[in-house]
Write a protein that holds these residues in place. Sequence first.
Motif, PDB file in Angstrom:
ATOM      1  N   VAL A  65      22.210   0.062  -0.544  1.00  0.00           N
ATOM      2  CA  VAL A  65      22.225   0.974   0.596  1.00  0.00           C
ATOM      3  C   VAL A  65      22.741   2.328   0.130  1.00  0.00           C
ATOM      4  CG1 VAL A  65      24.565   0.351   1.311  1.00  0.00           C
ATOM      5  CG2 VAL A  65      22.942   1.224   3.019  1.00  0.00           C
ATOM      6  N   THR A  66      22.257   3.392   0.762  1.00  0.00           N
ATOM      7  CA  THR A  66      22.748   4.736   0.478  1.00  0.00           C
ATOM      8  C   THR A  66      22.933   5.485   1.796  1.00  0.00           C
ATOM      9  OG1 THR A  66      22.381   6.741  -0.827  1.00  0.00           O
ATOM     10  CG2 THR A  66      20.457   5.783   0.246  1.00  0.00           C
ATOM     11  N   ILE A  67      23.576   6.640   1.724  1.00  0.00           N
ATOM     12  CA  ILE A  67      23.837   7.455   2.909  1.00  0.00           C
ATOM     13  C   ILE A  67      23.092   8.772   2.775  1.00  0.00           C
ATOM     14  CG2 ILE A  67      25.605   8.513   4.364  1.00  0.00           C
ATOM     15  CD1 ILE A  67      25.846   5.507   4.206  1.00  0.00           C
ATOM     16  N   LEU A  68      22.309   9.149   3.812  1.00  0.00           N
ATOM     17  CA  LEU A  68      21.611  10.426   3.815  1.00  0.00           C
ATOM     18  C   LEU A  68      22.561  11.556   4.199  1.00  0.00           C
ATOM     19  CD1 LEU A  68      18.196   9.531   5.523  1.00  0.00           C
ATOM     20  CD2 LEU A  68      18.762   9.616   3.082  1.00  0.00           C
ATOM     21  N   GLY A  69      22.060  12.777   4.028  1.00  0.00           N
ATOM     22  CA  GLY A  69      22.879  13.934   4.358  1.00  0.00           C
ATOM     23  C   GLY A  69      23.274  14.002   5.817  1.00  0.00           C
ATOM     24  N   ASP A  70      22.459  13.408   6.713  1.00  0.00           N
ATOM     25  CA  ASP A  70      22.801  13.426   8.142  1.00  0.00           C
ATOM     26  C   ASP A  70      23.688  12.249   8.539  1.00  0.00           C
ATOM     27  OD1 ASP A  70      21.048  11.324   7.970  1.00  0.00           O
ATOM     28  OD2 ASP A  70      19.505  12.196   9.267  1.00  0.00           O
ATOM     29  N   GLY A  71      24.137  11.462   7.538  1.00  0.00           N
ATOM     30  CA  GLY A  71      25.054  10.367   7.814  1.00  0.00           C
ATOM     31  C   GLY A  71      24.413   9.023   8.044  1.00  0.00           C
ATOM     32  N   ARG A  72      23.052   8.960   8.059  1.00  0.00           N
ATOM     33  CA  ARG A  72      22.374   7.699   8.305  1.00  0.00           C
ATOM     34  C   ARG A  72      22.421   6.791   7.078  1.00  0.00           C
ATOM     35  NH1 ARG A  72      16.462   8.880  10.422  1.00  0.00           N
ATOM     36  NH2 ARG A  72      16.680  10.646   8.975  1.00  0.00           N
ATOM     37  N   ALA A  73      22.624   5.499   7.333  1.00  0.00           N
ATOM     38  CA  ALA A  73      22.570   4.511   6.256  1.00  0.00           C
ATOM     39  C   ALA A  73      21.117   4.113   6.033  1.00  0.00           C
ATOM     40  CB  ALA A  73      23.407   3.285   6.607  1.00  0.00           C
ATOM     41  N   VAL A  74      20.717   4.068   4.759  1.00  0.00           N
ATOM     42  CA  VAL A  74      19.332   3.766   4.402  1.00  0.00           C
ATOM     43  C   VAL A  74      19.316   2.629   3.395  1.00  0.00           C
ATOM     44  CG1 VAL A  74      17.279   4.656   3.230  1.00  0.00           C
ATOM     45  CG2 VAL A  74      18.491   6.091   4.881  1.00  0.00           C
ATOM     46  N   PHE A  75      18.488   1.614   3.663  1.00  0.00           N
ATOM     47  CA  PHE A  75      18.370   0.490   2.737  1.00  0.00           C
ATOM     48  C   PHE A  75      17.431   0.840   1.589  1.00  0.00           C
ATOM     49  CE2 PHE A  75      19.556  -1.962   6.623  1.00  0.00           C
ATOM     50  CZ  PHE A  75      20.711  -2.540   6.106  1.00  0.00           C
ATOM     51  N   LEU A  76      17.804   0.427   0.383  1.00  0.00           N
ATOM     52  CA  LEU A  76      16.951   0.575  -0.790  1.00  0.00           C
ATOM     53  C   LEU A  76      16.101  -0.680  -0.915  1.00  0.00           C
ATOM     54  CD1 LEU A  76      16.373   2.345  -3.389  1.00  0.00           C
ATOM     55  CD2 LEU A  76      17.880   0.729  -4.571  1.00  0.00           C
ATOM     56  N   LEU A  77      14.771  -0.513  -0.905  1.00  0.00           N
ATOM     57  CA  LEU A  77      13.861  -1.648  -0.950  1.00  0.00           C
ATOM     58  C   LEU A  77      13.613  -2.099  -2.383  1.00  0.00           C
ATOM     59  CD1 LEU A  77      11.215  -0.462   1.688  1.00  0.00           C
ATOM     60  CD2 LEU A  77      13.231  -1.909   2.055  1.00  0.00           C
ATOM     61  N   ASP A  78      13.537  -3.403  -2.563  1.00  0.00           N
ATOM     62  CA  ASP A  78      13.187  -4.012  -3.845  1.00  0.00           C
ATOM     63  C   ASP A  78      11.762  -4.541  -3.715  1.00  0.00           C
ATOM     64  OD1 ASP A  78      12.914  -5.438  -6.171  1.00  0.00           O
ATOM     65  OD2 ASP A  78      14.323  -7.020  -5.618  1.00  0.00           O
ATOM     66  N   SER A  79      10.780  -3.763  -4.209  1.00  0.00           N
ATOM     67  CA  SER A  79       9.377  -4.105  -3.981  1.00  0.00           C
ATOM     68  C   SER A  79       8.985  -5.428  -4.624  1.00  0.00           C
ATOM     69  CB  SER A  79       8.474  -2.983  -4.520  1.00  0.00           C
ATOM     70  OG  SER A  79       8.701  -2.773  -5.905  1.00  0.00           O
ATOM     71  N   GLU A  80       9.667  -5.842  -5.705  1.00  0.00           N
ATOM     72  CA  GLU A  80       9.322  -7.091  -6.374  1.00  0.00           C
ATOM     73  C   GLU A  80       9.576  -8.307  -5.477  1.00  0.00           C
ATOM     74  OE1 GLU A  80       8.023  -7.937  -9.285  1.00  0.00           O
ATOM     75  OE2 GLU A  80       7.714  -5.926 -10.066  1.00  0.00           O
ATOM     76  N   ASN A  81      10.556  -8.194  -4.584  1.00  0.00           N
ATOM     77  CA  ASN A  81      10.922  -9.333  -3.741  1.00  0.00           C
ATOM     78  C   ASN A  81      10.696  -9.067  -2.254  1.00  0.00           C
ATOM     79  OD1 ASN A  81      12.135 -11.186  -5.792  1.00  0.00           O
ATOM     80  ND2 ASN A  81      13.481  -9.436  -6.109  1.00  0.00           N
ATOM     81  N   LEU A  82       9.966  -7.993  -1.951  1.00  0.00           N
ATOM     82  CA  LEU A  82       9.782  -7.621  -0.554  1.00  0.00           C
ATOM     83  C   LEU A  82       8.727  -8.485   0.124  1.00  0.00           C
ATOM     84  CD1 LEU A  82      10.788  -5.552   1.522  1.00  0.00           C
ATOM     85  CD2 LEU A  82       8.940  -4.036   0.795  1.00  0.00           C
ATOM     86  N   PHE A  83       7.726  -8.964  -0.659  1.00  0.00           N
ATOM     87  CA  PHE A  83       6.650  -9.772  -0.076  1.00  0.00           C
ATOM     88  C   PHE A  83       6.135 -10.739  -1.106  1.00  0.00           C
ATOM     89  CE2 PHE A  83       5.530  -5.297  -0.666  1.00  0.00           C
ATOM     90  CZ  PHE A  83       4.814  -5.354  -1.849  1.00  0.00           C
TER      91      PHE A  83
END
Length: 649
Positions: A631-649
């Motif tokens: 997870v990371t934080i954007l400049g506006d304070g929103r939490a954003v999940f980092l996707l792992d494409s190898e295990n996403l589907f």
Amino acid sequence: MDLAKYRAMFVTEAQEHLRQMSAGVLGLEQDPGDAERIQSLFRNAHSIKGMAASMGYEGVAALSHRLEDLMDRYRSGRLAVEPTAVDLLLEGIDALAHHVQAIADQKDPEVALEPLVAKVQAFLEGAGGSAPAPAAAPAGAPAPPPARPASAAPTGPALLSVTVQIEKHAQAARVRAFMVHRRLAEIGTIVASVPSAADLRAGQGDFDGVLKAALETAESPEAVRRAIAALADVASVVVEATGGELSPQGARVPPPRPAAPAPGPKLGVPRTVKVQTDLLDSFVNLAGELLVVESRLKEATRDLELPSVKDSTSTLGKLIRGLHAQLMTVRMMPLASVTEALPRVVRDLAKREGKEVAFVQEGTDLELDRSLLEELPDLLTHVLRNAVDHGLERADEREAAGKPRRGQIRLRAFRQKDKAVVQIEDDGRGMDPARLRAKAVERGQITPEQAAAMSDAEALHLSCLPGLSTAGQVTDVSGRGVGMDAVKSRVEGLGGSLHIDSRVGRGTRISLHLPTSVAIVQVLLLGIDDEVFAIPVTRVLRTLELTPGEVEQRGRQLLFRYGEESVPLLSLRKILRLPAPETRGRFLSVAVVPVRQRTVGLVVDRFVGQQEAFIKPLPRPLASIDGVAGVTILGDGRAVFLLDSENLF
């Protein structure tokens, strides 16, 4: 001085010497006449003996002394290196490593050293052809006084002048000097010393590496010299009789005042220091937090027409990125720091299986982030165990197949764009895709239709399914269907990928594609409604805007042309189980990503942008969610999940 505070230093140095010894013995097994390697092994054993004796670890000192004696026989040419001796040396190194680890953990070792000390001593007596060294004292017993030369008659206490030079490049020279002081106090009575024990303990005054002492003892000068020279990081020892003895009334003859050391070249301040890894991790974490704050500051001042503010935030960003880059450089370590133990793994497994194996390493000077290196030993050991156990054939089988009797396993490391690639390749029997398909169908892990539709490259990756094994029999090494699934999971958890190439009868190559560093990565931001998700830029081959005419349908699957192939389209909205949009746009925003040996198009609502992000690991239970790597934080304070494409589907 409380020597317990120097336990960590002893453990670190002893473990380094033992690693060098293990690699040296394996090299000596291949080239028994290597005099330089024999000399190096002798120095390693000697250093461990001296350090252990100084710290009072008599059991470790006794065994390392016996190993030193063994190497001395080889060094002098009185013994020839042969397999029994190699096994004995490795057994001794393992025992020392076990005890050093017990010292580090402050636990009692599970295995006693005395039987092994006696075993080495018996080997020396049976093969040495000369008088053996005196038997070692039991572990924990006080060190015996230095032996007196046979020709010397006992005398009363005398005054000796002792001058000891500590190695110039020794770490913690004051500690080494205090250990010398402590050893002298065991031999006799220290009348005076410069510096004093109190100054050494308190770290007061200048210390140029020279310790001078007046010692009252009944031992001969030669016996005292030998006892001090055996300690670690002692460059030279000069012991001289002052000509004075104690009077019958016990009055001491005043010793001469130790002369000031002759002026010499001024030593510079050491240019390197040791830093604890947890402190370094803290610095990297702080640099990441600064990056988040800088991003939020940019967001907050975006609409302000103040050149000074914009210039300051731009300069701040450059400084933070420079700081992070320097910290990551400090965290980088060569791959060799974790692969130096692998030759021993291969040797022991090959010996157990009765196989002849040559193990070669290339490119291990490649540097990776320390956190990645911590994960690699177990992963590489899994792959090597499979290669030795049922990858390579026995010598007679290889001869029948027209191959050299000795199998070869090669570890190669190199950089490929922004990835580090570590490959383990063998020239064994290879993997049969047809057999893997049949085994997976038999176990119900895939359907016959799925098996028929699989390419050989895809079928090889069936070996990573949990519980799937094609080994002929179960052993304590492999055949239980565990290992490759764990390797794949761990590699993908590190942000990497696993690739398998194999040809029946020719061998197998396992490739681990890994990021060179972690924490701060460049990401592409993907929008679904009001939600934003991130994916590493390194996992995106291209971004496209497709018109409806560029999309074709086969059954229920939508595809588009990408180069020479038809690539399936997958909706990120459906994968994440988000509600369908009320209206659809004229274009499809597609991120082309590689997934397990194939390419797919990930459909999103929009591309939000690209930026550097400080990635934090997810806490439990979120860490167990497939397809989410952090997870990371954007400049506006929103939490954003980092996707792992190898295990996403």
